[in-house]
Write an enzyme that holds these catalytic residues in place. Structure first.
Site, PDB file in Angstrom:
ATOM      1  N   GLY A 176       0.817  -1.211   0.000  1.00  0.00           N
ATOM      2  CA  GLY A 176       0.000   0.000   0.000  1.00  0.00           C
ATOM      3  C   GLY A 176       0.849   1.259   0.000  1.00  0.00           C
ATOM      4  O   GLY A 176       0.562   2.217  -0.726  1.00  0.00           O
ATOM      5  N   CYS A 177       1.892   1.255   0.797  1.00  0.00           N
ATOM      6  CA  CYS A 177       2.763   2.430   0.888  1.00  0.00           C
ATOM      7  C   CYS A 177       3.532   2.629  -0.414  1.00  0.00           C
ATOM      8  O   CYS A 177       3.774   3.768  -0.826  1.00  0.00           O
ATOM      9  CB  CYS A 177       3.708   2.295   2.073  1.00  0.00           C
ATOM     10  SG  CYS A 177       2.807   2.216   3.641  1.00  0.00           S
TER      11      CYS A 177
END
Length: 155
Positions: free
Chosen positions: A46-47
């Site tokens: 996600g990051c």
């Protein structure tokens, strides 16, 4: 739980090491608008998506007068690996003490898979050229967030 920022608040000052170990401060961006985004950990799916989205849109944001700084609790060495692996162009800084994260309301209790845990709350704070908060977004999704910010800012 840390206090969340609201439009009109003075953005908390910070000076943190970047991926190369150089100090980056919010004050050094005085006179420019700054998007400060807070994410849990470098090199996670996600990051990575979020950092790549900011990198892909960096020119458009810069043309509209915005600098972008990503803040995580990671050490500079991990940030450097993240930057190199994903060819990131955004400024990444580390806050291992989590003081800056907490000052921005981006560290505290959150729900993760139905459990209450303490950790980084994915958040974005848009700071005006005068150092005040223009927008504060909390519990944002990694995917699609950059596009939403750009719509909200009219970029």
């Amino acid at each position: 739980m840390s206090e969340r920022l609201k439009p009109g608040d003075t953005a908390p000052a910070f000076t943190l090491p970047d991926a190369d170990g150089n100090e980056v401060s919010l004050a050094s961006h005085q006179g420019r608008k700054v998007i400060v985004y807070f994410y849990p950990a470098a090199l996670t799916p996600g990051c990575t998506k979020q950092a790549c989205d900011f990198t892909d849109n960096l020119d458009a944001l810069a043309s509209a007068g915005y600098d972008v700084i990503g803040v995580s609790p990671d050490k500079p060495e991990k940030l450097a690996k993240f930057r190199e692996k994903e060819d990131l162009k955004v400024t990444l800084v580390g806050d291992p003490s989590k003081e800056t994260l907490a000052a921005h309301g981006a560290f505290g209790e959150k729900k993760l898979y139905g459990k209450t845990v303490t950790g980084v709350i994915r958040s974005t704070v848009v700071v005006g050229a005068d150092g005040t908060v223009e927008h504060a977004f909390y519990n944002v999704k990694a995917t699609g967030h950059v596009a939403k910010i750009m719509r909200d800012l009219g970029v």
